[in-house]
Scaffold this active site. Structure first.
Site, PDB file in Angstrom:
ATOM      1  N   LYS A  99     -13.568  -4.488   8.484  1.00  0.00           N
ATOM      2  CA  LYS A  99     -12.762  -3.810   7.473  1.00  0.00           C
ATOM      3  C   LYS A  99     -12.442  -2.398   7.947  1.00  0.00           C
ATOM      4  CE  LYS A  99     -14.433  -1.919   3.574  1.00  0.00           C
ATOM      5  NZ  LYS A  99     -13.797  -0.585   3.352  1.00  0.00           N
ATOM      6  N   ASP A 134      -8.180  -2.232   4.203  1.00  0.00           N
ATOM      7  CA  ASP A 134      -8.523  -1.875   2.823  1.00  0.00           C
ATOM      8  C   ASP A 134      -7.849  -0.557   2.441  1.00  0.00           C
ATOM      9  OD1 ASP A 134      -9.726  -1.915   0.339  1.00  0.00           O
ATOM     10  OD2 ASP A 134     -11.649  -1.150   1.068  1.00  0.00           O
ATOM     11  N   LYS A 146      -5.864  -0.291  -0.495  1.00  0.00           N
ATOM     12  CA  LYS A 146      -5.754  -0.231  -1.957  1.00  0.00           C
ATOM     13  C   LYS A 146      -4.436   0.411  -2.397  1.00  0.00           C
ATOM     14  CE  LYS A 146     -10.764   0.068  -2.704  1.00  0.00           C
ATOM     15  NZ  LYS A 146     -11.216   0.320  -1.318  1.00  0.00           N
ATOM     16  N   HIS A 148      -1.087   1.388  -4.267  1.00  0.00           N
ATOM     17  CA  HIS A 148      -0.672   1.427  -5.667  1.00  0.00           C
ATOM     18  C   HIS A 148       0.458   2.432  -5.799  1.00  0.00           C
ATOM     19  CE1 HIS A 148      -0.508   1.200  -9.915  1.00  0.00           C
ATOM     20  NE2 HIS A 148      -1.116   2.344 -10.147  1.00  0.00           N
ATOM     21  N   ASP A 149       1.648   1.932  -6.151  1.00  0.00           N
ATOM     22  CA  ASP A 149       2.828   2.785  -6.278  1.00  0.00           C
ATOM     23  C   ASP A 149       3.862   1.965  -7.036  1.00  0.00           C
ATOM     24  OD1 ASP A 149       4.865   4.784  -5.770  1.00  0.00           O
ATOM     25  OD2 ASP A 149       3.711   5.364  -3.990  1.00  0.00           O
ATOM     26  N   ILE A 150       5.075   2.487  -7.125  1.00  0.00           N
ATOM     27  CA  ILE A 150       6.122   1.692  -7.762  1.00  0.00           C
ATOM     28  C   ILE A 150       6.364   0.450  -6.917  1.00  0.00           C
ATOM     29  CG2 ILE A 150       7.172   3.699  -8.868  1.00  0.00           C
ATOM     30  CD1 ILE A 150       9.354   3.609  -6.744  1.00  0.00           C
ATOM     31  N   GLY A 151       6.804  -0.619  -7.551  1.00  0.00           N
ATOM     32  CA  GLY A 151       6.896  -1.912  -6.881  1.00  0.00           C
ATOM     33  C   GLY A 151       7.677  -1.910  -5.584  1.00  0.00           C
ATOM     34  N   THR A 191       8.298   0.540  -3.493  1.00  0.00           N
ATOM     35  CA  THR A 191       7.594   1.269  -2.440  1.00  0.00           C
ATOM     36  C   THR A 191       6.467   0.418  -1.860  1.00  0.00           C
ATOM     37  OG1 THR A 191       8.126   3.397  -3.445  1.00  0.00           O
ATOM     38  CG2 THR A 191       6.256   3.351  -1.935  1.00  0.00           C
ATOM     39  N   GLN A 208     -22.987   2.486  -4.920  1.00  0.00           N
ATOM     40  CA  GLN A 208     -22.581   1.250  -5.578  1.00  0.00           C
ATOM     41  C   GLN A 208     -23.444   1.026  -6.827  1.00  0.00           C
ATOM     42  OE1 GLN A 208     -20.009  -0.254  -4.594  1.00  0.00           O
ATOM     43  NE2 GLN A 208     -19.731   0.199  -2.438  1.00  0.00           N
ATOM     44  N   GLY A 256     -21.325  -2.479   4.812  1.00  0.00           N
ATOM     45  CA  GLY A 256     -21.065  -1.301   5.633  1.00  0.00           C
ATOM     46  C   GLY A 256     -22.332  -0.636   6.102  1.00  0.00           C
ATOM     47  N   ARG A 257     -22.844   0.279   5.271  1.00  0.00           N
ATOM     48  CA  ARG A 257     -23.959   1.119   5.678  1.00  0.00           C
ATOM     49  C   ARG A 257     -25.202   0.370   6.156  1.00  0.00           C
ATOM     50  NH1 ARG A 257     -23.084   5.256   0.731  1.00  0.00           N
ATOM     51  NH2 ARG A 257     -22.077   3.366  -0.021  1.00  0.00           N
TER      52      ARG A 257
END
Length: 236
Positions: free
Chosen positions: A39, A66, A68, A70-73, A75, A191, A211-212
């Site tokens: 990842k 990864d 993530k 998130h914006d206007i469709g 874009t 977490q 990860g860690r």
């Protein structure tokens, strides 16, 4: 791909949450053939790590990008169109309807799989309420999963605690990818909704992001191989 078709070794995704490409490449070399799936998130991507996607793919490795989004469709659609050329296997977007719709359109007929992030595993009920949500974690996860399935999303990123219930909702038509995985005895870090590898697989997870516990181990290859063994045992 159905759960039965996923190679057991591909179920472990090691998160390269590292500050530089050099550090990531050193870790990849140490892990060798013990890890097939990596990842790449914000930290490494914005430190010049995007070209590493293609390098890993050329070596036969799989990459979970990864970001993530998130914006206007529109874009999101255009961004995903560009990402399809990098060679990644998975890409994350936040599970908002316009964002998911744009991502599916941008993916087109490529091999890239879109994963929707339901609720971040560092969030609990209090965090959602502080952010202005009226729904609790479970209710919001379920609502977003149902929307994602209708919109043609390939899989979901969710905490191990939600896996069993989500599997009932989406069946085996969507992959379930779970961060918040901590082998027994590992520190929980930031977490709040965590689970061991065997319990997550038994609950219905397809892929586990770690990860860690691997990155910070004195012998990361041994830890990766131990997680593989735990996954194989859980699969029976």
């Amino acid at each position: 791909m159905t759960p039965a078709e996923i190679a057991p070794k591909d179920r472990l995704i090691v998160a390269l949450d590292l500050p530089s490409v050099e550090a990531a490449e050193a870790t990849i070399n140490r892990l060798g053939d013990s890890v097939t799936f990596y990842k790449i998130g914000y930290r490494l991507a914005y430190a010049g790590g995007l070209p590493l996607v293609g390098k890993l793919a050329d070596k036969g490795k799989k990459v979970f990008l990864d970001l993530k989004l998130h914006d206007i469709g529109n874009t999101v659609m255009q961004g995903v169109e560009s990402i399809t050329r990098l060679g990644a296997t998975f890409l994350t977007v936040h599970a908002y309807p316009q964002t998911m719709k744009g991502a599916v359109e941008g993916r087109g007929n490529s091999s890239l799989k879109i994963l929707a992030v339901t609720v971040l595993t560092s969030y609990n009920e209090a965090d959602l309420h502080a952010a202005g949500y009226r729904l609790g974690v479970s209710e919001l996860v379920e609502a977003r999963a149902q929307q994602a399935q209708v919109l043609g999303i390939d899989g979901l990123v969710c905490s191990p605690e939600e896996v069993g219930n989500l599997r009932k909702i989406v069946g085996h038509q969507m992959s379930l990818v779970t961060p918040g995985i901590r082998p027994a005895g590992s520190a929980t870090g930031d977490q709040k909704r965590i689970m061991t590898p065997s319990r997550a697989i038994t609950a219905g997870a397809d892929y586990l992001v770690v990860g860690r516990p691997v990155l910070e181990a004195a012998d990361p290859k041994a830890i990766a191989e131990a997680i593989h063994a735990e996954i194989a045992q859980a699969l029976g």
